[in-house]
Design an enzyme around this catalytic site. Sequence first.
Site, PDB file in Angstrom:
ATOM      1  CG  ASP A 204      -1.655   1.225   1.519  1.00  0.00           C
ATOM      2  OD1 ASP A 204      -2.787   1.547   0.644  1.00  0.00           O
ATOM      3  OD2 ASP A 204      -1.619   2.198   2.661  1.00  0.00           O
ATOM      4  CG  LEU A 285      -7.099  10.483   3.239  1.00  0.00           C
ATOM      5  CD1 LEU A 285      -7.858  11.524   4.268  1.00  0.00           C
ATOM      6  CD2 LEU A 285      -9.021   9.427   3.252  1.00  0.00           C
ATOM      7  NE  ARG A 286       0.783   5.779   2.714  1.00  0.00           N
ATOM      8  CZ  ARG A 286       0.756   5.139   3.565  1.00  0.00           C
ATOM      9  NH1 ARG A 286       0.100   4.071   3.861  1.00  0.00           N
ATOM     10  NH2 ARG A 286       1.032   5.367   4.491  1.00  0.00           N
ATOM     11  N   GLY A 287      -4.920   6.110  -1.273  1.00  0.00           N
ATOM     12  CA  GLY A 287      -5.812   5.613  -2.983  1.00  0.00           C
ATOM     13  C   GLY A 287      -5.810   7.537  -3.864  1.00  0.00           C
ATOM     14  CB  VAL A 290      -1.392   7.764  -5.577  1.00  0.00           C
ATOM     15  CG1 VAL A 290      -1.173   6.877  -6.651  1.00  0.00           C
ATOM     16  CG2 VAL A 290      -0.785   7.706  -4.132  1.00  0.00           C
TER      17      VAL A 290
END
Length: 353
Positions: A204, A285-287, A290
């Site tokens: 992830d 919230l990385r998705g 990015v």
Amino acid sequence: MINEQSHKIRFPFTAIIGQEEMKLALLLNIIDPKIGGVMIMGDRGTGKSTIIRSLVDLLPDILVVENDPYNSHPVDIELMSDEVRQKVNNQEALDIISQKIQLIDLPLGATEDRVCGTIDIEKALQEGIKAFEPGLLAKANRGILYIDEVNLLDDHLVDLLLDAAASGWNTVEREGISISHPARFILIGSGNPEEGELRPQLLDRFGMHAQIKTVKDPELRVQIVEQRTTFDSYPQQFVLNYEQTQQTLIQNLLESRQNLPLVKLLYQDRIKISQICSELNIDGLRGDLVTNRAAKALACFEKRRQVTPNDIQRVIGLCLRHRLRTDPFETMDSGTKVNEVFKKIFNDEFEYS
């Protein structure tokens, strides 16, 4: 300062046939290093290392402080070593040179000290100075760190690398002595899925995940083999044949890096990206972050100032597919599930694709 990498003859990036997904992910990370790197998984002999090493010839030049082991920026405080920052504070003159962004290889058997650097405790205690021997993270600052077979690397070491990549700093602590230095780099990992995947918690942390597959079409396979044979037989002439396309791509990447702040992503599209992440039950919230960055980088690369739904569709699988798994034994989604949810959320606007 002579960069040895520039004297090696590498297969030209623009001569590579196929593997568009991987090439796109790599280019977008050059445009915006804050995307967070790429994890590339694929069969043996599919050209992963060739493609990654071909990036070296596309990388722009940067200004660095001469003889500084951290490739310190001459102006940006956040990208300076303590020594350079001290010189700036004392208004000392800096010797500044231009050099190409470097690609640093991290060998599979590397130790934590080799990667992060070591502190000479004896010297520190006896002489009262912080004697530090920089590691690979120092060399990779403001560059690219490449790990082949990253899925075979010790999880603890992968965790250290991902922490440094996320924070932009490397901290080494020994016997109560702590030393930090900037470590802003693009992390690229590659591996063969048959030898195992990274744990989902580590996977992830990579910004994007590209899948690379063996070409099945016989005519295309022959074309790739003939091209490689020609390069091996006449490398200089082969590279010369692609000089113009390489220069065009280099210029495009340079302009894209400069113009990226001008690209806009509509608020309603940012909402839809987050809707997709929510519906796919993606943790954190990385998705979202990015996907926003990658879509902007793609629009900028194609010389547009506003992101379209088509841009989002082209990158969202790369940004989210590796974030769907919670069970290490699940199979990696090819992007089908992400694309289905994308169509559902964007509905009428899908006409762009």
